[in-house]
Design a protein around this motif. Structure first.
Motif: not given
Length: 187
Positions: A15-20, A34-37, A39-40, A46-48
């Protein structure tokens, strides 16, 4: 419980990769953090950072399967200029890559190529994309190289400019492939 047994870590990473990648493409690589990712996705920062140390890590984690495919496509077109039937097959395969699971990465890389040019993690991907573009050219002169660049850009545009172009994703992809063929097979 193991990471694979519950699937949460793997799902979060994907999910992080796809959203980023989507945000890099729509907002720009340099303007996305990555902070914006986080938030989205409504997850903690820290999870990201647990999954990816940097934006470059996001890109590099996506390269595994697509780099050999791009290299194989370009290699099949050597020596250049390749005959039309080989360039046509490679164009079809590249269009399928864009429509498939690697599409977001390929679109992101081409849209952000200037921002990524100096990044070590992106250098190999950009090199393979450039090699494929050169190999798709119907001739080695400037006209041939421009036609190849425009053909690849046309396929990318179909994925990124839906609101401006209209139609369905399938209609845009079909139209883009037809136009790319015209560009690469001048009569």
């Amino acid at each position: 419980m193991s990471e694979r047994a519950d699937g949460r870590r793997t799902d979060t990473r994907e999910r992080i990769r796809a959203t980023a990648l989507e945000m890099f493409t729509t907002q720009g690589y340099e303007r996305t953090t990555l902070a914006e990712v986080a938030d989205r996705l409504a997850i903690t920062r820290p999870a990201v950072y647990h999954h990816f140390r940097s934006k470059e890590d996001v890109l590099a984690s996506s390269y595994g399967e697509v780099l050999p495919e791009l290299a194989e496509l370009a290699e099949a077109l050597h020596p250049e200029p390749a005959p039309w039937h080989r360039r046509s097959e490679a164009l079809d395969r590249f269009a399928a890559l864009i429509q498939g699971e690697h599409g977001a990465l390929l679109v992101c890389a081409r849209i952000n190529e200037h921002a990524l040019a100096g990044r070590p993690a992106a250098a190999e991907l950009l090199h393979h994309l450039d090699d494929l573009t050169r190999a798709l050219a119907p001739a080695t002169d400037i006209d041939g190289r421009m036609r190849a660049r425009l053909a690849v850009s046309t396929l990318i545009m179909a994925e990124t400019r839906g609101a401006q172009l209209g139609g369905t994703a399938e209609q845009r992809a079909t139209a883009a492939l037809a136009l790319a063929r015209e560009l690469l097979n001048p009569k």
